[in-house]
Design a protein around this motif. Structure first.
Motif, PDB file in Angstrom:
ATOM      1  N   GLN A   4       0.871  -0.992   0.238  1.00  0.00           N
ATOM      2  CA  GLN A   4      -0.161  -0.053   0.018  1.00  0.00           C
ATOM      3  C   GLN A   4       0.870   1.294   0.150  1.00  0.00           C
ATOM      4  N   HIS A   5       0.357   2.223  -0.584  1.00  0.00           N
ATOM      5  CA  HIS A   5       0.730   3.584  -0.744  1.00  0.00           C
ATOM      6  C   HIS A   5       1.072   4.339   0.824  1.00  0.00           C
ATOM      7  N   SER A   6       2.307   4.796   1.349  1.00  0.00           N
ATOM      8  CA  SER A   6       2.435   5.414   2.435  1.00  0.00           C
ATOM      9  C   SER A   6       1.725   6.830   2.746  1.00  0.00           C
ATOM     10  N   GLU A   7       0.974   7.291   1.703  1.00  0.00           N
ATOM     11  CA  GLU A   7       0.408   8.400   1.801  1.00  0.00           C
ATOM     12  C   GLU A   7      -0.928   8.259   2.136  1.00  0.00           C
ATOM     13  N   PRO A   8      -1.582   9.277   3.143  1.00  0.00           N
ATOM     14  CA  PRO A   8      -3.083   8.911   3.370  1.00  0.00           C
ATOM     15  C   PRO A   8      -3.714   9.113   2.220  1.00  0.00           C
ATOM     16  N   PRO A   9      -5.011   8.395   2.139  1.00  0.00           N
ATOM     17  CA  PRO A   9      -6.009   8.578   0.959  1.00  0.00           C
ATOM     18  C   PRO A   9      -6.466  10.100   0.780  1.00  0.00           C
ATOM     19  N   VAL A  10      -6.816  10.676  -0.392  1.00  0.00           N
ATOM     20  CA  VAL A  10      -7.389  11.838  -0.574  1.00  0.00           C
ATOM     21  C   VAL A  10      -8.698  11.424  -0.382  1.00  0.00           C
ATOM     22  N   SER A  11      -9.360  12.433   0.330  1.00  0.00           N
ATOM     23  CA  SER A  11     -10.843  12.221   0.402  1.00  0.00           C
ATOM     24  C   SER A  11     -11.448  12.239  -1.002  1.00  0.00           C
ATOM     25  N   ALA A  12     -12.506  11.435  -1.140  1.00  0.00           N
ATOM     26  CA  ALA A  12     -13.205  11.675  -2.405  1.00  0.00           C
ATOM     27  C   ALA A  12     -14.010  12.975  -2.666  1.00  0.00           C
ATOM     28  N   SER A  13     -14.201  13.802  -1.293  1.00  0.00           N
ATOM     29  CA  SER A  13     -14.501  15.106  -1.398  1.00  0.00           C
ATOM     30  C   SER A  13     -13.776  16.046  -1.650  1.00  0.00           C
ATOM     31  N   LEU A  14     -12.447  15.812  -1.571  1.00  0.00           N
ATOM     32  CA  LEU A  14     -11.678  16.890  -1.892  1.00  0.00           C
ATOM     33  C   LEU A  14     -11.694  17.514  -3.135  1.00  0.00           C
ATOM     34  N   ALA A  59      -7.031  23.657 -18.630  1.00  0.00           N
ATOM     35  CA  ALA A  59      -8.059  22.994 -17.926  1.00  0.00           C
ATOM     36  C   ALA A  59      -7.740  21.477 -17.953  1.00  0.00           C
ATOM     37  N   ALA A  60      -7.263  21.102 -19.093  1.00  0.00           N
ATOM     38  CA  ALA A  60      -6.886  19.824 -19.751  1.00  0.00           C
ATOM     39  C   ALA A  60      -5.589  19.307 -18.458  1.00  0.00           C
ATOM     40  N   VAL A  61      -4.703  20.301 -18.292  1.00  0.00           N
ATOM     41  CA  VAL A  61      -3.455  19.781 -17.480  1.00  0.00           C
ATOM     42  C   VAL A  61      -4.239  19.521 -15.725  1.00  0.00           C
ATOM     43  N   ILE A  62      -5.113  20.479 -15.759  1.00  0.00           N
ATOM     44  CA  ILE A  62      -5.899  20.267 -14.288  1.00  0.00           C
ATOM     45  C   ILE A  62      -6.688  19.166 -14.125  1.00  0.00           C
ATOM     46  N   VAL A  63      -7.521  18.819 -15.114  1.00  0.00           N
ATOM     47  CA  VAL A  63      -8.247  17.575 -15.244  1.00  0.00           C
ATOM     48  C   VAL A  63      -7.294  16.222 -15.079  1.00  0.00           C
ATOM     49  N   ASP A  64      -6.077  16.402 -15.701  1.00  0.00           N
ATOM     50  CA  ASP A  64      -5.108  14.961 -15.970  1.00  0.00           C
ATOM     51  C   ASP A  64      -4.840  14.954 -14.691  1.00  0.00           C
ATOM     52  N   TYR A  65      -4.141  15.834 -13.951  1.00  0.00           N
ATOM     53  CA  TYR A  65      -3.473  15.659 -12.620  1.00  0.00           C
ATOM     54  C   TYR A  65      -4.633  15.433 -11.519  1.00  0.00           C
ATOM     55  N   ARG A  66      -5.620  15.994 -11.480  1.00  0.00           N
ATOM     56  CA  ARG A  66      -6.657  15.524 -10.512  1.00  0.00           C
ATOM     57  C   ARG A  66      -6.830  14.075 -10.946  1.00  0.00           C
ATOM     58  N   GLY A  67      -7.125  13.771 -12.089  1.00  0.00           N
ATOM     59  CA  GLY A  67      -7.324  12.195 -12.229  1.00  0.00           C
ATOM     60  C   GLY A  67      -6.029  11.344 -11.679  1.00  0.00           C
ATOM     61  N   ARG A  68      -4.872  11.710 -12.082  1.00  0.00           N
ATOM     62  CA  ARG A  68      -3.804  10.985 -11.428  1.00  0.00           C
ATOM     63  C   ARG A  68      -3.812  10.865  -9.690  1.00  0.00           C
ATOM     64  N   ILE A  69      -3.970  12.056  -9.231  1.00  0.00           N
ATOM     65  CA  ILE A  69      -3.924  12.108  -7.881  1.00  0.00           C
ATOM     66  C   ILE A  69      -4.935  11.195  -7.309  1.00  0.00           C
ATOM     67  N   ARG A  70      -6.098  11.080  -7.925  1.00  0.00           N
ATOM     68  CA  ARG A  70      -7.505  10.228  -7.248  1.00  0.00           C
ATOM     69  C   ARG A  70      -7.031   8.758  -7.740  1.00  0.00           C
ATOM     70  N   LEU A  71      -6.538   8.481  -8.723  1.00  0.00           N
ATOM     71  CA  LEU A  71      -6.138   7.374  -9.223  1.00  0.00           C
ATOM     72  C   LEU A  71      -4.973   6.616  -8.291  1.00  0.00           C
ATOM     73  N   TYR A  72      -3.847   7.480  -7.989  1.00  0.00           N
ATOM     74  CA  TYR A  72      -2.882   6.882  -6.995  1.00  0.00           C
ATOM     75  C   TYR A  72      -3.402   6.623  -5.712  1.00  0.00           C
ATOM     76  N   GLN A  73      -4.104   7.195  -5.339  1.00  0.00           N
ATOM     77  CA  GLN A  73      -4.900   7.192  -4.077  1.00  0.00           C
ATOM     78  C   GLN A  73      -5.991   6.132  -4.011  1.00  0.00           C
ATOM     79  N   ASP A  74      -6.374   5.802  -4.975  1.00  0.00           N
ATOM     80  CA  ASP A  74      -7.465   4.485  -4.965  1.00  0.00           C
ATOM     81  C   ASP A  74      -6.730   3.507  -4.288  1.00  0.00           C
ATOM     82  N   PRO A  75      -7.678   2.752  -3.593  1.00  0.00           N
ATOM     83  CA  PRO A  75      -6.879   1.402  -2.871  1.00  0.00           C
ATOM     84  C   PRO A  75      -6.810   0.116  -3.752  1.00  0.00           C
ATOM     85  N   ASP A  76      -7.497   0.157  -4.718  1.00  0.00           N
ATOM     86  CA  ASP A  76      -7.832  -0.975  -5.691  1.00  0.00           C
ATOM     87  C   ASP A  76      -6.773  -0.615  -6.731  1.00  0.00           C
TER      88      ASP A  76
END
Length: 98
Positions: A4-14, A59-76
């Motif tokens: 598992q990643h050592s960082e705490p998960p990002v809240s889905a509401s972030l 906007a595309a950069v923001i969307v891409d990195y938002r997705g990367r952050i959420r993906l990385y934090q997904d426990p699955d």
């Protein structure tokens, strides 16, 4: 079982809607290795290429990195990656035995 990643998960509401939100998440260690620096470079390139009336690249950069952050934090995520690695290894073994 995968590590598992050592960082705490990002809240889905972030929200992760603004450049500041993305920067804060990346400074906190969320995202893939190198994302913090890559985000700034990608953002700079998008800004340089954008006109005052067309900020779609930004906007595309923001969307891409938002997705990367959420993906990385997904426990699955780790499980899915490991399944892909295992599947690829199995295909290579099967292909070599033919």
């Amino acid at each position: 079982m995968s590590a598992q990643h050592s960082e705490p998960p990002v809240s889905a509401s972030l929200p992760l809607r603004t450049i500041g939100d993305i920067r804060a998440a990346l400074r906190s260690g969320h995202g893939f290795p190198g994302d913090r620096e890559s985000f700034e470079a990608d953002l700079q390139r998008a800004l340089e290429a954008s006109s005052e009336t067309d900020l779609n690249a930004v906007a595309a950069v923001i969307v891409d990195y938002r997705g990367r952050i959420r993906l990385y934090q997904d426990p699955d995520f780790d499980i899915a990656v490991q399944e892909g690695v295992d599947f690829t290894a199995r295909l290579k073994r099967e292909n070599q035995s033919q």
